[in-house]
Design an enzyme around this catalytic site. Structure first.
Site, PDB file in Angstrom:
ATOM      1  CB  SER A  39     -11.320   7.941  -2.080  1.00  0.00           C
ATOM      2  OG  SER A  39     -10.620   8.792  -2.930  1.00  0.00           O
ATOM      3  CG  LEU A  40     -10.835   9.613   3.294  1.00  0.00           C
ATOM      4  CD1 LEU A  40     -10.593   8.748   4.518  1.00  0.00           C
ATOM      5  CD2 LEU A  40     -11.367  10.972   3.705  1.00  0.00           C
TER       6      LEU A  40
ATOM      7  CG  ASP B  52      -1.970  -1.005   1.191  1.00  0.00           C
ATOM      8  OD1 ASP B  52      -1.972  -1.784   0.218  1.00  0.00           O
ATOM      9  OD2 ASP B  52      -2.798  -1.039   2.114  1.00  0.00           O
TER      10      ASP B  52
ATOM     11  CB  CYS C 274      19.077 -14.565 -17.832  1.00  0.00           C
ATOM     12  SG  CYS C 274      19.002 -15.824 -19.099  1.00  0.00           S
TER      13      CYS C 274
ATOM     14  CE1 TYR D 156      -2.238   2.591  -6.938  1.00  0.00           C
ATOM     15  CE2 TYR D 156      -2.891   4.082  -5.166  1.00  0.00           C
ATOM     16  CZ  TYR D 156      -3.050   3.608  -6.457  1.00  0.00           C
ATOM     17  OH  TYR D 156      -4.011   4.163  -7.269  1.00  0.00           O
ATOM     18  CG  ASP D 157      -0.609   5.145   0.023  1.00  0.00           C
ATOM     19  OD1 ASP D 157      -1.527   4.954  -0.805  1.00  0.00           O
ATOM     20  OD2 ASP D 157      -0.672   4.798   1.206  1.00  0.00           O
TER      21      ASP D 157
ATOM     22  CD  GLU E 263     -14.445   8.910  12.068  1.00  0.00           C
ATOM     23  OE1 GLU E 263     -14.487   8.111  11.117  1.00  0.00           O
ATOM     24  OE2 GLU E 263     -15.298   9.769  12.298  1.00  0.00           O
TER      25      GLU E 263
ATOM     26  CB  CYS F 179      20.575 -17.830 -16.162  1.00  0.00           C
ATOM     27  SG  CYS F 179      18.789 -17.948 -16.016  1.00  0.00           S
TER      28      CYS F 179
ATOM     29  CE1 TYR G  15     -17.089   5.987   5.465  1.00  0.00           C
ATOM     30  CE2 TYR G  15     -16.165   3.935   6.294  1.00  0.00           C
ATOM     31  CZ  TYR G  15     -16.533   4.742   5.233  1.00  0.00           C
ATOM     32  OH  TYR G  15     -16.355   4.319   3.960  1.00  0.00           O
TER      33      TYR G  15
ATOM     34  CE  LYS H   9      -3.872   4.890   3.439  1.00  0.00           C
ATOM     35  NZ  LYS H   9      -3.403   4.257   2.233  1.00  0.00           N
TER      36      LYS H   9
ATOM     37  CG  ASP I 153      -7.234  -2.670   5.306  1.00  0.00           C
ATOM     38  OD1 ASP I 153      -7.692  -2.162   4.264  1.00  0.00           O
ATOM     39  OD2 ASP I 153      -6.191  -3.338   5.333  1.00  0.00           O
TER      40      ASP I 153
ATOM     41  CD  GLU J  26     -13.971   0.454   5.072  1.00  0.00           C
ATOM     42  OE1 GLU J  26     -14.615   1.462   4.688  1.00  0.00           O
ATOM     43  OE2 GLU J  26     -12.890   0.107   4.577  1.00  0.00           O
TER      44      GLU J  26
ATOM     45  CE  LYS K 122     -14.306  10.477   8.653  1.00  0.00           C
ATOM     46  NZ  LYS K 122     -15.438   9.566   8.875  1.00  0.00           N
TER      47      LYS K 122
ATOM     48  CE  LYS L 261      -8.026   5.150   4.592  1.00  0.00           C
ATOM     49  NZ  LYS L 261      -8.170   3.849   3.950  1.00  0.00           N
TER      50      LYS L 261
ATOM     51  CB  CYS M 229      18.533 -21.044 -19.199  1.00  0.00           C
ATOM     52  SG  CYS M 229      19.476 -19.508 -19.338  1.00  0.00           S
TER      53      CYS M 229
ATOM     54  CB  CYS N 182      16.156 -18.125 -20.295  1.00  0.00           C
ATOM     55  SG  CYS N 182      15.912 -18.257 -18.521  1.00  0.00           S
TER      56      CYS N 182
END
Ligand code: IVH
Length: 688
Positions: free
Chosen positions: A99-100, A50, A445, A53-54, A132, A427, A244, A333, A136, A192, A309, A134, A430, A451
């Site tokens: 979303s947040l 996550d 490789c 990604y963030d 609050e 490798c 929520y 997060k 999941d 949620e 919030k 969060k 292979c 391979c």
């Protein structure tokens, strides 16, 4: 600390990027983020953590803010969530489910508070926040009319989700009717859906006892369960609900703070979270967040952060929204969890592109609610950085539900006497030579066509949904095809027949026929999908589409030199070089020729007509239109030769605004960009 450094280093880099480099990066970031979002939301099979990604998302935000012209309409910053999946009925949200925005570090939270202060013109007086957990799980809207539950839907893209009313009715936490005084005529409640840890563990124990595979993580199985078409499946699983927020409410006056509104929901019989706290100012919020972080492991459910919030509803209304999320809330997060365990061994695995990646085998250890026995070690530099030796004690970090990583070696007296982990010289798949590439961290490789590990990866990738979408060509089948040398290159797929397939394990005549049919069908895929399937370095779904639209046919593309490739909208010099290098390679040319001779059509893609009435005009779409969906409007503008951009600049020719148009409309007015409504856009299109 470490995570703050990551975030800060990344910001500094994004802040310093040259326009050219930024463009390249955005081109890579957008499809990559979309892919990960799809893996997470739709397929429930995330590949990255996550936090990773963030961080990528934040980088894209910074680049788009610095270079607004790079904001693409398909950028994830321009969307909420993900498109709904088929099979279930659509569920429209009367008020969008947003979303947040995230705060990844305490200093980002301070920025959030400062912005709120400034917009509300508080003159330094602290703002009341509700902090609050969060949760999941996954977001749900419940609609009650005259006190009776009449519908429930997932968030989907924020405007339309999936109707899961039949399933939600089986969840015991969710009252079928509201109780108490002051009942609304209609109310939508957001919250949620999740598994609590004890229920999840119990359910898994029962599954194992019944000979079923246990679920890996609560969030993904909650999402999967809710999508089940049979409510019986849902009823048997202990899903919970915590409210929520309120969407909309008719027929009664509501209290004017968020926490009192939640108390009202509780009075109507809806479950709310006893762990929410109302606090004063940034300091109060930080304290509550830290306290929640400290008790995180003893909460009855998994959380991935804290939500902050603004408590006053009047202030919330003043602050309003940006495209994707409210300005009055942020999700903090928590940095990922760390534990220490022992390194048992290292496996060097070979991927589709030949990259040889070290994977740590660990003494199994619990972290973040799951047992971990593998961790990624990335590349050769990482081994050096870690100074990793066999038998070392290592700190492991895990967030989200993907491969954890080794953060550092825990120093001990034995470390110096242990054997260092080094790269193999050949490798592991292979036996061929492997080499560290100049200027990049990857060790590869070079035996691309010989391979087995690379061939396996390439075939899987070719058959994937985003490429040739070959029905029935699962991973296990690919593995066997390569192992038995029935397939040594992509084009071999098109000579497979039923008798050959029937030699595979667990492959009956019927499935073999289906697979042959699936492979045959894939011959008609459009050029862009075939390009994706070929696995050209740097060319993802979006670039493949740009190339296909621009050149139309494979022959035109093969004939294009680097300059011609660079001239394509959305293709920069790095991509142009990578594509050209790929297309002049004799092995690739031969493979393309063989695919064609076996019937792969590289079906030409029509270029948007440059002579269209809207040629050369750039549009920005904002708000909800009365009849057209945004995607349709975009398609029609593009079909007429126009371009649709994600943000308004001096170069924008028209802004098309619908209901609830936000900051883009303001920006248009500021820059004197003409504003059209849907009717005017249609007239413009019809005037063609
Ligand atoms: S409020 C407009 N509160 O986080 C704000 N969301 O990106 C709407 N979530 O998918 C969200 N716990 O399902 C809010 N206490 C909480 C939450 C929460 C979890 C999820 C929500 C949404 C995501 C927001």
């Amino acid at each position: 600390m470490h995570t703050t450094d990551d975030a800060d280093a990344l910001r500094a880099r994004a802040q310093a990027m040259e326009p050219n480099e930024a463009q390249q990066r955005v081109e890579w970031l957008v499809p990559e983020l979309l892919r990960h979002s799809r893996l997470y939301h739709t397929e429930g099979k995330p590949e990255i953590e996550d936090r990773a990604y963030d961080l990528l998302y934040r980088e894209l935000e910074i680049l788009e803010e610095r270079f607004p012209e790079l904001t693409r309409v398909d950028s994830p910053t321009q969307m909420v969530g993900d498109a709904p999946v088929a099979a279930l009925q659509p569920f429209r949200h009367r008020t969008p489910m947003l979303s947040l925005a995230n705060s990844l570090t305490e200093s980002e939270l301070a920025d959030f508070d400062a912005r709120v202060q400034k917009l509300l013109a508080r003159g330094g007086e602290p703002v009341s926040y509700c902090v609050e957990p969060k949760l999941d799980g996954l977001a749900m809207e419940l609609v009650y009319e005259q006190g009776v539950l009449i519908g429930a839907g997932t968030r989907g893209d924020g405007e339309t989700g999936e109707d899961v009313t039949h399933n939600v009715r089986t969840i015991r936490d969710i009252p079928a009717t509201l109780v108490g005084p002051h009942q609304p005529s209609r109310v939508s409640v957001r919250g949620e859906i999740l598994f609590f840890s004890d229920g999840f563990a119990k359910m898994n124990a029962q599954r194992v006892a019944a000979g079923e595979r246990p679920f890996e993580n609560p969030r993904n199985s909650a999402a999967g369960t809710l999508r089940a078409l049979d409510p019986g499946v849902v009823a048997a699983r202990p899903l919970r609900f915590i409210a929520y927020a309120l969407g909309e409410c008719d027929g009664v006056d509501l209290p004017d703070t968020h926490h009192e509104q939640l108390a009202q929901l509780a009075a109507w019989g809806l479950p709310t979270n006893p762990n929410n706290r109302v606090v004063l100012g940034l300091d109060g919020a930080l304290e509550a967040i830290r306290a929640l972080g400290a008790e995180r492991r003893s909460l009855p459910y998994e959380i991935d952060g804290a939500v902050v919030k603004v408590d006053s509803i009047a202030d919330q209304l003043d602050l309003g929204f940006v495209t994707r999320s409210p300005r009055w809330a942020t999700a903090f997060k928590y940095p990922p969890e760390r534990v220490v365990t022992e390194l048992i061994g290292v496996e060097f695995s070979v991927g589709r592109t030949g990259a040889v990646t070290p994977v740590a085998h660990l003494k199994p250890v619990r972290v973040g609610g799951v047992t971990v026995s593998h961790a990624t070690l990335h590349n050769a530099d990482e081994l050096v950085r870690l100074d990793l030796r066999y038998g070392d004690r290592v700190a492991i970090e895990r967030s989200g539900d993907v491969i954890p990583k080794v953060v550092h070696v825990v120093a001990d007296e034995e470390h110096a006497n242990r054997v260092a982990v080094t790269y193999p010289t050949t490798c592991p798949a292979c036996g061929g030579p492997i080499a560290r590439e100049v200027d990049v961290a990857a060790t590869r490789c070079g035996n691309q066509f010989g391979c087995p590990a690379q061939v396996r990866g390439a075939i899987r990738f070719f058959g994937a949904r985003t490429a040739m979408d070959i029905d029935g060509l699962g991973e296990k089948i690919v593995d066997q095809l390569v192992e038995k040398a029935l397939v040594t290159r992509l084009s071999d797929l098109y000579v497979l027949d039923v008798p050959a397939l029937c030699t595979l394990e667990r492959m009956g005549e019927k499935s073999a026929q289906n697979l042959v049919a699936g492979i045959a069908q894939s011959k008609a895929r459009p050029l862009d999908r075939v390009l994706v399937g070929l696995g050209i370095p740097q060319v993802g779904e979006a670039t493949a589409r740009d190339l296909a639209r621009h050149f139309g046919t494979i022959d035109a593309l093969l004939a294009a030199d680097e300059a011609a490739l660079s001239a394509v909208d959305g293709v920069g010099p790095i991509v142009a070089t990578a594509a050209r290098t790929f297309f002049v390679d004799a092995g690739h040319l031969e493979e393309i020729a063989r695919l064609r001779s076996l019937g792969v059509a590289f079906t030409p893609v029509a270029a948007p007509s440059a002579a269209g009435a809207l040629a050369g005009k750039t549009f920005v779409l904002t708000g909800t239109f009365p009849t057209l969906k945004r995607e349709d409007a975009k398609r029609r503008i593009e079909a007429a030769g126009g371009k649709v951009a994600g943000s308004v600049s001096k170069k924008t020719h028209y802004v098309v605004a619908g209901e609830d148009a936000g900051s883009k409309l303001e920006k248009a007015k500021e820059l004197d960009v003409p504003v059209l409504d849907e009717a005017a856009l249609l007239a413009l299109l019809e005037g063609m």
